[in-house]
Design an enzyme around this catalytic site. Structure first.
Site, mmCIF file in Angstrom:
data_model
loop_
_atom_site.group_PDB
_atom_site.id
_atom_site.type_symbol
_atom_site.label_atom_id
_atom_site.label_comp_id
_atom_site.label_asym_id
_atom_site.label_seq_id
_atom_site.Cartn_x
_atom_site.Cartn_y
_atom_site.Cartn_z
ATOM 1 N N GLY A 11 0.847 -1.191 0.000
ATOM 2 C CA GLY A 11 0.000 0.000 0.000
ATOM 3 C C GLY A 11 0.886 1.247 0.000
ATOM 4 N N ASN A 100 -2.521 1.612 11.333
ATOM 5 C CA ASN A 100 -3.504 2.317 12.160
ATOM 6 C C ASN A 100 -4.207 1.323 13.074
ATOM 7 O OD1 ASN A 100 -3.251 4.937 11.221
ATOM 8 N ND2 ASN A 100 -4.889 4.754 9.699
ATOM 9 N N LYS A 180 -2.193 7.897 18.816
ATOM 10 C CA LYS A 180 -2.554 7.776 17.397
ATOM 11 C C LYS A 180 -3.953 7.169 17.265
ATOM 12 C CE LYS A 180 -1.997 8.091 12.973
ATOM 13 N NZ LYS A 180 -1.714 7.059 12.042
ATOM 14 N N ASN A 184 -7.201 8.692 15.266
ATOM 15 C CA ASN A 184 -7.973 7.950 14.258
ATOM 16 C C ASN A 184 -9.431 7.748 14.671
ATOM 17 O OD1 ASN A 184 -4.983 6.177 13.589
ATOM 18 N ND2 ASN A 184 -5.983 7.509 12.151
ATOM 19 N N ASN A 188 -11.147 9.720 11.618
ATOM 20 C CA ASN A 188 -11.470 8.801 10.524
ATOM 21 C C ASN A 188 -12.975 8.574 10.332
ATOM 22 O OD1 ASN A 188 -8.701 8.795 10.752
ATOM 23 N ND2 ASN A 188 -8.484 6.699 10.056
HETATM 24 O O1 KPL Z 1 -3.932 8.523 10.083
HETATM 25 C C1 KPL Z 1 -4.731 9.210 9.475
HETATM 26 C C2 KPL Z 1 -5.611 8.495 8.514
HETATM 27 O O2 KPL Z 1 -6.159 9.101 7.629
HETATM 28 O O3 KPL Z 1 -5.729 7.278 8.667
HETATM 29 C C3 KPL Z 1 -4.867 10.673 9.767
HETATM 30 C C4 KPL Z 1 -3.820 11.074 10.769
HETATM 31 C C5 KPL Z 1 -6.232 10.946 10.298
HETATM 32 C C6 KPL Z 1 -4.583 11.543 8.582
HETATM 33 O O4 KPL Z 1 -5.572 11.553 7.632
#
Ligand code: KPL
Length: 294
Positions: A11, A100, A180, A184, A188
């Site tokens: 990716g 993430n 983090k 998210n 998100n």
């Molecule tokens: O990690 C991100 C994502 O889009 O998954 C952020 C930090 C929100 C940046 O867009």
């Protein structure tokens, strides 16, 4: 010494690291699921707008014979399937998970001989027709999982830092991962549901909802003794909203393109931890359900 690096996941983030590591002289092999992928050279559009084209070794569903380091950079929901077939082969080899969300490492059947490290990055990258575009400069933090050694993590950080700095070893990686996660959980799902760029969330109509999402997470961090306050998470969310104002979040793009999302490892993870601790997280649960219905 680290020379031979395998990257599982082709990716945007996998390609970004592959390019930078290869440019620094590491032997890089990308491992992916698509047999035909990457036979042609790939282009990195750097953050300053330059274009760098390189050929990167690619293996279909197979590791190179003895990598010095394996970076796993798939989506959270792909981690277990992506790494499990290689776990026997990887005893003794450092494995870094960078994605993430939380909850993936617990899905792996790890033995004592596995050396696992967890990482989080704030670089922005987008896959393009010819390769990858580095859309936002960021930083990367790496820490140990379980008994993994601190000498080894420092060697890993040095190698990664030479290619795409800054890369920092952090003792308390859990706090960094939860920070983090909070970002998210807030950005998100809201950008995916409201079909907007990250910057739109600075509109006051979202303030209360953002406060509530983070408040619920802070009840969990407090109970789990994670060194991360409500204030710190809330301020960081605002900073990221401003710094990435023009970006579309990864979940926004996943929903738009009809792809599976990482929601189960983001707000879904919060809900599950909340249930295990007996702490309600209704706002996170509402968002989890809403995304899973889209
Ligand atoms: O990690 C991100 C994502 O889009 O998954 C952020 C930090 C929100 C940046 O867009």
């Amino acid at each position: 010494m680290i020379k031979n690096i395998a990257i599982i996941g082709s990716g945007a983030i996998g390609l970004l690291w592959a390019h930078h590591l290869k440019q620094k002289g590491f032997e890089v092999t990308l491992i992916g699921r698509r047999p035909q992928l990457l036979t042609q050279p790939l282009t990195l559009q750097t953050h300053s707008g330059q274009e760098v084209t390189q050929s990167i070794n690619y293996l279909h569903n197979q590791l190179p014979s003895s990598p010095d380091l394996v970076l796993v950079m798939t989506k959270a929901y792909q981690i277990a399937d992506a790494i499990s077939p290689y776990l026997d082969q990887l005893k003794g080899c450092p494995i870094v998970l960078m994605h993430n969300g939380l909850g993936t490492v617990e899905q792996l059947s790890l033995a004592e001989q596995h050396h696992v490290f967890l990482a989080t990055t704030s670089h922005g990258a987008l896959k393009s027709q010819s390769g990858v575009e580095h859309t936002g400069l960021g930083q990367t933090m790496v820490g140990c999982y379980g008994d993994a050694g601190t000498d080894q993590v420092k060697t890993i950080c040095k190698a990664l830092n030479s290619a795409l700095p800054p890369v920092e070893y952090v003792q308390d990686i859990n706090a960094a991962l939860w920070k983090k996660l909070a970002i998210n959980c807030a950005i998100n799902p809201l950008t995916a549901i409201n079909q907007c760029r990250n910057g739109e969330l600075s509109n006051t109509k979202y303030t209360q909802q953002l406060d509530t999402i983070i408040k619920e997470i802070s009840y969990l961090t407090e109970r789990l003794n994670i060194n991360l306050s409500y204030q710190e998470m809330r301020e960081t969310v605002d900073t990221v909203i401003n710094n990435t104002a023009k970006n579309y979040s990864s979940m926004h793009q996943d929903v738009l393109n009809g792809r599976e999302t990482e929601i189960d490892f983001i707000n879904g993870y919060i809900v599950n931890i909340g249930k295990a601790l007996g702490i309600p997280t209704p706002e996170n649960e509402k968002l989890w359900r809403a995304i899973n219905k889209l």
